[in-house]
Design an enzyme around this catalytic site. Structure first.
Site, PDB file in Angstrom:
ATOM      1  N   ASP A   1       0.830  -1.210   0.000  1.00 10.72           N
ATOM      2  CA  ASP A   1       0.000   0.000   0.000  1.00 10.72           C
ATOM      3  C   ASP A   1       0.867   1.262   0.000  1.00 10.72           C
ATOM      4  OD1 ASP A   1      -2.175  -1.809   0.524  1.00 10.72           O
ATOM      5  OD2 ASP A   1      -1.601  -1.776   2.647  1.00 10.72           O
TER       6      ASP A   1
ATOM      7  N   ASP B   1      -4.432   1.721   3.785  1.00 10.88           N
ATOM      8  CA  ASP B   1      -5.077   0.560   4.396  1.00 10.88           C
ATOM      9  C   ASP B   1      -4.852   0.573   5.903  1.00 10.88           C
ATOM     10  OD1 ASP B   1      -5.878  -0.109   1.879  1.00 10.88           O
ATOM     11  OD2 ASP B   1      -5.028  -2.131   1.869  1.00 10.88           O
TER      12      ASP B   1
ATOM     13  N   ARG C   1     -13.444   0.438  -2.662  1.00  7.06           N
ATOM     14  CA  ARG C   1     -12.934   0.690  -1.315  1.00  7.06           C
ATOM     15  C   ARG C   1     -12.766   2.172  -0.965  1.00  7.06           C
ATOM     16  NH1 ARG C   1      -8.277  -4.103  -0.999  1.00  7.06           N
ATOM     17  NH2 ARG C   1      -9.617  -5.745  -1.801  1.00  7.06           N
TER      18      ARG C   1
ATOM     19  N   ASP D   1      -1.558  -2.052  -4.875  1.00  9.51           N
ATOM     20  CA  ASP D   1      -2.381  -2.440  -3.731  1.00  9.51           C
ATOM     21  C   ASP D   1      -3.214  -1.238  -3.260  1.00  9.51           C
ATOM     22  OD1 ASP D   1      -3.476  -3.927  -1.657  1.00  9.51           O
ATOM     23  OD2 ASP D   1      -1.612  -4.914  -1.167  1.00  9.51           O
TER      24      ASP D   1
END
Ligand code: NAG
Ligand code: NAG
Ligand code: NAG
Ligand code: NAG
Ligand code: NAG
Length: 337
Positions: free
Chosen positions: A129, A162, A215, A158
């Site tokens: 990430d 996160d 997301r 990615d």
């Protein structure tokens, strides 16, 4: 003068009042707001009270962000990492001007508390990430820009931010997320109920998402308060609440080709890189509550169950819905603080 015109005028005349016309007009918070500020363990202050160091290379950066001592780390120019720096506790990491830029490897906030990350451009990160917040508390990710290339599909890059493994009391504000597939995952595995349940309190406000896949955010087992964000062409699914997660969604604006603004249906859709079946992964549904009105545009909303997260447990400044798009477009991203 209409309020819209006033905003345009203020944005054209900034540096003088950079500290925040928006906060003195009462239109939005500029300082930390939400779970990173109001929580049981104290407000996020980062390196406040510590020494200030300015770094312009990889080695100095890594040394400056290490350890738990209070420190304000100002970042100059582009730093191309070959491994992920770990940001220790009590740190503010703040880009200088408009050109502070992280490439190569992204940043880890692991086993840390009280971290601020501001005014950094973080792009085309390939090892993981852009920012991973893992087993950490009190983190404020504010006024950054995250981008890559969405044409490479969901799994080439990615996540952007996160938040995993029982992390808690986080605010993600005024960031510009664009041209990237998977934006912000909160809780990265349905098997981690014991670690995550009751944690993962995250506030998302005044972020600008444009040309993204999924997301924005997707949460499991936690609570996310999502208000006053602007979503433009969030192609497949913006907010997803799954695995008993709870979201409170208010005052957001959805525009362009945004297929689904909000879903609590547990299915991890095929476009969101499911693990076991190309048809998607089945999980338990999440919960969603709606507070102040949202402008869904043409996007769908699928709320299968409402939850108990009906009101933010803190005071916050809600931007009036018609001003969300112009304010967020003008003030999110780097070079504004
Ligand atoms: C860093 O933060 C932790 C948690 O707030 C605190 O226990 C510790 O004393 C801090 N360290 C310094 C040097 O301020
Ligand atoms: C970063 O450095 C690597 C070599 O270590 C190079 O391949 C890559 O192009 C660099 N990235 C940028 C954005 O300069
Ligand atoms: C985080 O803490 C765990 C448990 O103490 C430890 O195993 C792990 O190495 C730590 N991670 C980092 C990056 O310090
Ligand atoms: C989480 O971080 C704390 C330090 O803040 C550490 O004591 C603990 O072992 C870590 N747990 C895991 C599972 O890494
Ligand atoms: C909405 O959720 C239901 C489950 O309650 C599901 O059957 C339906 O397919 C979902 N709709 C969309 C568009 O995903």
């Amino acid at each position: 003068m209409r309020l819209n015109n006033l905003i345009v005028l203020l944005s054209a005349t900034t540096p003088l009042v950079a500290a925040s016309p928006l906060s003195w007009l009462g239109l939005a918070a500029w300082d930390v707001e939400g779970f990173a500020k109001d929580n049981p363990i104290g407000p996020t202050t980062g390196g406040k009270g510590g020494a200030t160091v300015t770094v312009d290379n990889v080695d100095d950066f890594k040394a400056a962000v290490a350890g738990d001592e209070r420190r304000i780390v100002k970042v100059k120019g582009e730093l191309n990492f070959t491994s992920r720096p770990k940001i220790g506790s009590n740190k503010s990491v703040i880009g200088v001007g408009k050109t502070a830029h992280i490439t190569g490897s992204g940043l880890d906030v692991v086993n840390s508390t009280n971290v601020i990350i501001q005014n950094l451009k973080i792009t085309f990160i390939q090892d993981n990430d852009c920012i991973t917040i893992r087993n950490s508390t009190r983190v404020w990710v504010d006024h950054n820009e995250f981008a890559s290339d969405i044409s490479k599909g969901p799994d080439f890059y990615d996540g952007q931010v996160d938040i995993i493994r029982g992390s808690d009391w986080i605010t993600v504000s005024w960031n510009y997320f664009h041209d990237h597939w998977k934006s912000s995952l909160v809780g990265n595995d349905p098997a981690f109920r014991d670690i995550d349940f009751g944690h993962l309190h995250v506030t998302y406000h005044h972020n600008h998402w444009r040309n993204e896949g999924t997301r924005g955010p997707a949460g499991r087992f936690g609570h996310q308060h999502v208000y006053n964000n602007l979503y433009v062409d969030f192609l497949y699914q913006a907010i997803h609440s799954r695995s008993d997660n709870q979201v409170l969604v208010e005052g957001n604006v959805f525009r362009g080709k945004t297929r689904e603004a909000l879903s609590t249906y547990g299915l991890v859709i095929p476009e969101d890189s499911p693990n076991t079946c190309t048809c998607g992964d089945e999980e338990l549904d999440g919960f969603a509550n709606l507070g102040a009105r949202n402008d869904w545009g043409d996007a769908g909303v699928n709320i299968t169950q409402v939850g108990t997260f009906v009101k933010a447990p803190y005071n916050f400044k809600l931007t009036p819905l018609p001003l969300v798009a112009p304010i967020v477009k003008t003030w999110a991203g780097v070079g504004k603080i």
